[in-house]
Design an enzyme around this catalytic site. Sequence first.
Site, PDB file in Angstrom:
ATOM      1  N   ASP A 281      87.743  66.184  70.458  1.00  0.00           N
ATOM      2  CA  ASP A 281      87.602  66.146  69.040  1.00  0.00           C
ATOM      3  C   ASP A 281      89.384  65.728  68.090  1.00  0.00           C
ATOM      4  O   ASP A 281      90.239  65.599  68.608  1.00  0.00           O
ATOM      5  CB  ASP A 281      87.277  68.303  68.448  1.00  0.00           C
ATOM      6  CG  ASP A 281      86.781  67.630  67.141  1.00  0.00           C
ATOM      7  OD1 ASP A 281      86.478  67.033  66.779  1.00  0.00           O
ATOM      8  OD2 ASP A 281      86.851  69.084  66.185  1.00  0.00           O
TER       9      ASP A 281
ATOM     10  N   ARG B  46      87.728  54.736  61.875  1.00  0.00           N
ATOM     11  CA  ARG B  46      87.471  56.165  62.722  1.00  0.00           C
ATOM     12  C   ARG B  46      87.256  55.371  64.228  1.00  0.00           C
ATOM     13  O   ARG B  46      87.219  56.108  64.970  1.00  0.00           O
ATOM     14  CB  ARG B  46      86.465  56.791  61.733  1.00  0.00           C
ATOM     15  CG  ARG B  46      86.535  57.512  61.172  1.00  0.00           C
ATOM     16  CD  ARG B  46      85.113  58.286  60.172  1.00  0.00           C
ATOM     17  NE  ARG B  46      84.632  59.209  60.839  1.00  0.00           N
ATOM     18  CZ  ARG B  46      84.893  60.179  61.905  1.00  0.00           C
ATOM     19  NH1 ARG B  46      85.749  60.722  60.949  1.00  0.00           N
ATOM     20  NH2 ARG B  46      84.699  60.575  62.681  1.00  0.00           N
TER      21      ARG B  46
ATOM     22  N   HIS C 129      88.295  56.327  67.529  1.00  0.00           N
ATOM     23  CA  HIS C 129      86.981  56.780  68.706  1.00  0.00           C
ATOM     24  C   HIS C 129      87.888  54.827  69.986  1.00  0.00           C
ATOM     25  O   HIS C 129      87.995  56.408  71.343  1.00  0.00           O
ATOM     26  CB  HIS C 129      85.649  56.283  68.839  1.00  0.00           C
ATOM     27  CG  HIS C 129      85.588  57.396  67.477  1.00  0.00           C
ATOM     28  ND1 HIS C 129      85.209  58.229  67.727  1.00  0.00           N
ATOM     29  CD2 HIS C 129      84.423  56.962  66.333  1.00  0.00           C
ATOM     30  CE1 HIS C 129      84.180  58.785  67.205  1.00  0.00           C
ATOM     31  NE2 HIS C 129      84.496  58.235  66.085  1.00  0.00           N
TER      32      HIS C 129
ATOM     33  N   SER D  36      76.980  64.506  71.343  1.00  0.00           N
ATOM     34  CA  SER D  36      76.161  65.894  71.130  1.00  0.00           C
ATOM     35  C   SER D  36      74.789  64.776  69.979  1.00  0.00           C
ATOM     36  O   SER D  36      74.824  64.316  69.325  1.00  0.00           O
ATOM     37  CB  SER D  36      77.180  66.814  70.522  1.00  0.00           C
ATOM     38  OG  SER D  36      76.614  66.111  69.238  1.00  0.00           O
TER      39      SER D  36
ATOM     40  N   LEU E 146      86.885  63.496  92.839  1.00  0.00           N
ATOM     41  CA  LEU E 146      85.871  63.918  91.039  1.00  0.00           C
ATOM     42  C   LEU E 146      84.894  63.621  91.037  1.00  0.00           C
ATOM     43  O   LEU E 146      84.233  62.554  90.550  1.00  0.00           O
ATOM     44  CB  LEU E 146      87.957  63.839  90.310  1.00  0.00           C
ATOM     45  CG  LEU E 146      86.900  63.921  88.558  1.00  0.00           C
ATOM     46  CD1 LEU E 146      87.299  65.611  88.569  1.00  0.00           C
ATOM     47  CD2 LEU E 146      87.975  63.732  87.421  1.00  0.00           C
TER      48      LEU E 146
ATOM     49  N   ARG F  78      85.021  76.807  67.323  1.00  0.00           N
ATOM     50  CA  ARG F  78      83.967  76.383  67.980  1.00  0.00           C
ATOM     51  C   ARG F  78      83.279  76.120  68.822  1.00  0.00           C
ATOM     52  O   ARG F  78      84.570  75.294  69.507  1.00  0.00           O
ATOM     53  CB  ARG F  78      83.397  75.218  66.718  1.00  0.00           C
ATOM     54  CG  ARG F  78      83.459  75.658  65.014  1.00  0.00           C
ATOM     55  CD  ARG F  78      82.586  74.478  64.550  1.00  0.00           C
ATOM     56  NE  ARG F  78      83.462  73.680  64.055  1.00  0.00           N
ATOM     57  CZ  ARG F  78      83.915  73.149  63.111  1.00  0.00           C
ATOM     58  NH1 ARG F  78      84.630  74.269  62.561  1.00  0.00           N
ATOM     59  NH2 ARG F  78      84.681  71.795  63.183  1.00  0.00           N
TER      60      ARG F  78
HETATM   61  C1  FPP Z   1      85.422  63.381  68.016  1.00  0.00           C
HETATM   62  O1  FPP Z   1      86.295  63.830  67.258  1.00  0.00           O
HETATM   63  C2  FPP Z   1      84.999  62.580  68.906  1.00  0.00           C
HETATM   64  C3  FPP Z   1      83.150  62.462  69.294  1.00  0.00           C
HETATM   65  C4  FPP Z   1      82.037  62.819  68.712  1.00  0.00           C
HETATM   66  C5  FPP Z   1      83.424  61.770  70.342  1.00  0.00           C
HETATM   67  C6  FPP Z   1      84.062  60.848  71.526  1.00  0.00           C
HETATM   68  C7  FPP Z   1      84.013  60.006  72.153  1.00  0.00           C
HETATM   69  C8  FPP Z   1      85.097  59.362  72.930  1.00  0.00           C
HETATM   70  C9  FPP Z   1      86.256  60.164  73.064  1.00  0.00           C
HETATM   71  C10 FPP Z   1      84.615  58.234  73.184  1.00  0.00           C
HETATM   72  C11 FPP Z   1      84.079  57.258  73.794  1.00  0.00           C
HETATM   73  C12 FPP Z   1      83.757  58.396  74.983  1.00  0.00           C
HETATM   74  C13 FPP Z   1      82.998  57.888  75.708  1.00  0.00           C
HETATM   75  C14 FPP Z   1      82.546  58.481  77.382  1.00  0.00           C
HETATM   76  C15 FPP Z   1      83.899  55.855  76.496  1.00  0.00           C
HETATM   77  P1  FPP Z   1      85.825  63.003  65.455  1.00  0.00           P
HETATM   78  O2  FPP Z   1      84.898  61.976  65.333  1.00  0.00           O
HETATM   79  O3  FPP Z   1      84.680  64.628  65.318  1.00  0.00           O
HETATM   80  O4  FPP Z   1      86.781  63.805  64.692  1.00  0.00           O
HETATM   81  P2  FPP Z   1      86.773  64.141  63.741  1.00  0.00           P
HETATM   82  O5  FPP Z   1      86.050  65.521  63.541  1.00  0.00           O
HETATM   83  O6  FPP Z   1      88.608  64.378  63.292  1.00  0.00           O
HETATM   84  O7  FPP Z   1      86.611  63.200  62.878  1.00  0.00           O
END
Ligand code: FPP
Length: 254
Positions: free
Chosen positions: A31, A44, A48, A76, A142, A205
């Site tokens: 997160d 944003r 990512h 999700s 792994l 959470r």
């Molecule tokens: C939460 O950050 C993160 C996600 C919703 C996606 C996680 C994805 C990655 C790390 C990259 C892509 C995955 C792969 C498998 C290559 P957020 O956007 O909710 O952050 P915030 O709460 O600060 O807005």
Amino acid sequence: MWFKPWKKNNVDVMDRIAMDRLPRHIAIIMDGNGRWAQKRALPRSMGHRAGVESLRKVVKTCSKLGIEVLTVYAFSTENWRRPKDEVGVLMTLLTEYLRNELNELHQNQVVIRTMGKISDLPREAQHELELATERTRDNKGLILNLALNYGGRSEIIEAVKSLGKDVLSGKQRIEEIDEERFSEALFTRGLPDPDLLIRTSGEMRLSNFLLWQLAYTEIEVVKELWPDFGQTALLEAIKVYQKRDRRYGGIHTN
Ligand code: FPP
């Protein structure tokens, strides 16, 4: 190969990790990508992208340590509610990650597995996932378990439906449904439950992640945003885990 000596600045941390008491299964809620980008006045999508770098580092560290399973919450069922562009970026990053990393992951014996409703992902992402899971199926290292279009409640409902069907068809006796049998109806069949759940960026959470499997898991919420989380932070989290007293509802008698 990834089996290189540890970097000098991590020797201290490594010294304090008990290699015979490592968590078998680590689960991570990655997160904070958005906030990381916002702090730098970046879009944003850059958060990512930086998040993928953290994932690469964490996979490599888990593999080198000999952790059995790493489950990461990559997308999700609720993430579809994000703007279409952001969903598109996440799917592209997934596809790119698999294309760019597959050779190295395979050389290092990583097994790629998925959990979630993969058939709803864009066709390109599904194709790369198929290639990756197929190619790495027989590896011995792994297990990298990617939670994609995953939701814990819907996983439980699907398991109930599938067991119900087996009962109706006579394949399953209702009296024989126990925790073990139920676990086999989940996406994580065959995997140990997570020993350690890490959530980055300070939020307390579960966000519909592994609701059944986390029953006895040690939870660590760390303040770092996911793109700032790397090898050192992971080793620190393992060290904290090793100081925890896991009683599974019982008491110590000694
Ligand atoms: C939460 O950050 C993160 C996600 C919703 C996606 C996680 C994805 C990655 C790390 C990259 C892509 C995955 C792969 C498998 C290559 P957020 O956007 O909710 O952050 P915030 O709460 O600060 O807005």
